[in-house]
Design a protein around this motif. Structure first.
Motif, PDB file in Angstrom:
ATOM      1  N   LEU A 212     -30.461  49.803 -24.841  1.00  0.00           N
ATOM      2  CA  LEU A 212     -31.852  49.860 -24.380  1.00  0.00           C
ATOM      3  C   LEU A 212     -32.189  51.248 -23.842  1.00  0.00           C
ATOM      4  O   LEU A 212     -33.255  51.795 -24.132  1.00  0.00           O
ATOM      5  N   LYS A 213     -31.267  51.808 -23.079  1.00  0.00           N
ATOM      6  CA  LYS A 213     -31.485  53.134 -22.497  1.00  0.00           C
ATOM      7  C   LYS A 213     -31.647  54.192 -23.583  1.00  0.00           C
ATOM      8  O   LYS A 213     -32.581  55.004 -23.548  1.00  0.00           O
ATOM      9  N   ALA A 214     -30.742  54.185 -24.571  1.00  0.00           N
ATOM     10  CA  ALA A 214     -30.810  55.163 -25.661  1.00  0.00           C
ATOM     11  C   ALA A 214     -32.113  55.021 -26.442  1.00  0.00           C
ATOM     12  O   ALA A 214     -32.755  56.007 -26.804  1.00  0.00           O
ATOM     13  N   THR A 215     -32.515  53.776 -26.672  1.00  0.00           N
ATOM     14  CA  THR A 215     -33.738  53.526 -27.440  1.00  0.00           C
ATOM     15  C   THR A 215     -34.970  53.948 -26.654  1.00  0.00           C
ATOM     16  O   THR A 215     -35.898  54.569 -27.201  1.00  0.00           O
ATOM     17  N   LYS A 228     -36.950  38.451 -21.201  1.00  0.00           N
ATOM     18  CA  LYS A 228     -36.831  38.631 -19.744  1.00  0.00           C
ATOM     19  C   LYS A 228     -35.577  39.418 -19.381  1.00  0.00           C
ATOM     20  O   LYS A 228     -35.601  40.287 -18.505  1.00  0.00           O
ATOM     21  N   THR A 229     -34.469  39.130 -20.065  1.00  0.00           N
ATOM     22  CA  THR A 229     -33.210  39.815 -19.751  1.00  0.00           C
ATOM     23  C   THR A 229     -33.304  41.301 -20.050  1.00  0.00           C
ATOM     24  O   THR A 229     -32.929  42.149 -19.236  1.00  0.00           O
ATOM     25  N   ASP A 230     -33.825  41.636 -21.234  1.00  0.00           N
ATOM     26  CA  ASP A 230     -33.944  43.042 -21.620  1.00  0.00           C
ATOM     27  C   ASP A 230     -34.953  43.769 -20.740  1.00  0.00           C
ATOM     28  O   ASP A 230     -34.766  44.941 -20.393  1.00  0.00           O
ATOM     29  N   ALA A 231     -36.041  43.084 -20.379  1.00  0.00           N
ATOM     30  CA  ALA A 231     -37.049  43.703 -19.510  1.00  0.00           C
ATOM     31  C   ALA A 231     -36.446  44.030 -18.142  1.00  0.00           C
ATOM     32  O   ALA A 231     -36.713  45.092 -17.559  1.00  0.00           O
ATOM     33  N   LYS A 232     -35.592  43.135 -17.629  1.00  0.00           N
ATOM     34  CA  LYS A 232     -34.933  43.366 -16.344  1.00  0.00           C
ATOM     35  C   LYS A 232     -33.966  44.551 -16.453  1.00  0.00           C
ATOM     36  O   LYS A 232     -33.909  45.412 -15.563  1.00  0.00           O
ATOM     37  N   LEU A 233     -33.219  44.603 -17.555  1.00  0.00           N
ATOM     38  CA  LEU A 233     -32.289  45.713 -17.760  1.00  0.00           C
ATOM     39  C   LEU A 233     -33.030  47.038 -17.867  1.00  0.00           C
ATOM     40  O   LEU A 233     -32.600  48.050 -17.304  1.00  0.00           O
TER      41      LEU A 233
END
Length: 247
Positions: A212-215, A228-233
């Motif tokens: 997610l960070k790289a993207t 929800k999980t990715d949004a929290k991360l």
């Protein structure tokens, strides 16, 4: 799966298919690579396949007669194959298209252009036009090889583990997370401890967060609506980056 290239330079295809993973796939019978040269269908003794464009302009245009004859010959060999013309005006290749081709299990006939491109009438014998990006190359061989290489990775047995293809960049909709191998420390830089502790739940979370960070940093256009999980991360990532900047 069979890949048939219609090309003026079959040696370029044969050489590329003679190395590494594609060669092993060919040797194992998982992939079949062949070529048809439009020059073999030219009517004159010089085996002419191009001519000057009507209306004037620079360069030469590929003639319809030998190109269409080559496509017909290819369809005789692979009657159920999808015919794809490699040209800048086609839809742009993406991972979703690669997977579409692979999962269909349909053989591919890849028509490689050259010079200033194809006579427009050739496209009446083509299923679709495909581009590998918004730039122009000297020929369609390299783009066609890119298609084969990308699709072949999804053929069972071509890679050691199918997970290698599924987890690659873009297959998940994100760029890939960082990868590490031995040694643990190289010139003062250590492999992240989380990857060495054997806790696979934490490893999976770290990898997802890094992807997610790289993207977000390099290709935010790939981020669609997040669960929800990715949004929290992602919120954690932004907070950490802000803290690093302020600190």
């Amino acid at each position: 799966m069979k890949f048939l290239f219609i090309t003026l330079f079959p040696e370029q295809i044969e050489q590329a298919a003679g190395h590494s993973i594609i060669k092993r796939a060919v040797d194992a019978g998982l992939v079949e690579v062949s070529c048809i040269n439009p020059r073999d269908f030219a009517a004159d003794r010089h085996r002419t396949v191009d001519d000057t464009p009507f209306g004037g302009g620079a360069g030469m245009v590929l003639k319809p007669e030998p190109m269409v004859a080559a496509i017909r010959a290819a369809k005789t060999k692979l009657p159920a194959a999808r015919v794809i013309a490699m040209c800048p005006g086609g839809r742009t290749l993406r991972q979703s298209i690669v997977e579409e081709y692979a999962h269909s299990k349909q053989d591919l006939i890849l028509v490689c252009g050259h010079y200033e491109g194809f006579d427009e009438r050739i496209f009446g014998w083509v299923d679709e036009k495909l581009s590998v990006g918004d730039y122009v190359l000297t020929g369609g061989e390299l783009p066609a090889l890119i298609v084969m290489d990308a699709v072949a990775r999804f053929i069972p047995g071509v890679l050691g583990k199918m997970a290698s293809a599924v987890e690659d960049s873009f297959s998940t909709g994100l760029l890939e997370y960082p990868q590490y191998t031995r040694p643990v420390t190289f010139e003062g830089i250590e492999v992240p401890e989380v990857l060495r502790n054997g806790n696979h739940a934490l490893i999976d979370r770290w990898r997802r967060k890094e992807a997610l960070k790289a993207t977000w940093l390099r290709r935010p256009d790939l981020l669609g609506e997040l669960n929800k999980t990715d949004a929290k991360l992602l919120a954690e990532i932004k907070q950490e980056l802000e803290g690093a900047e302020n600190g």
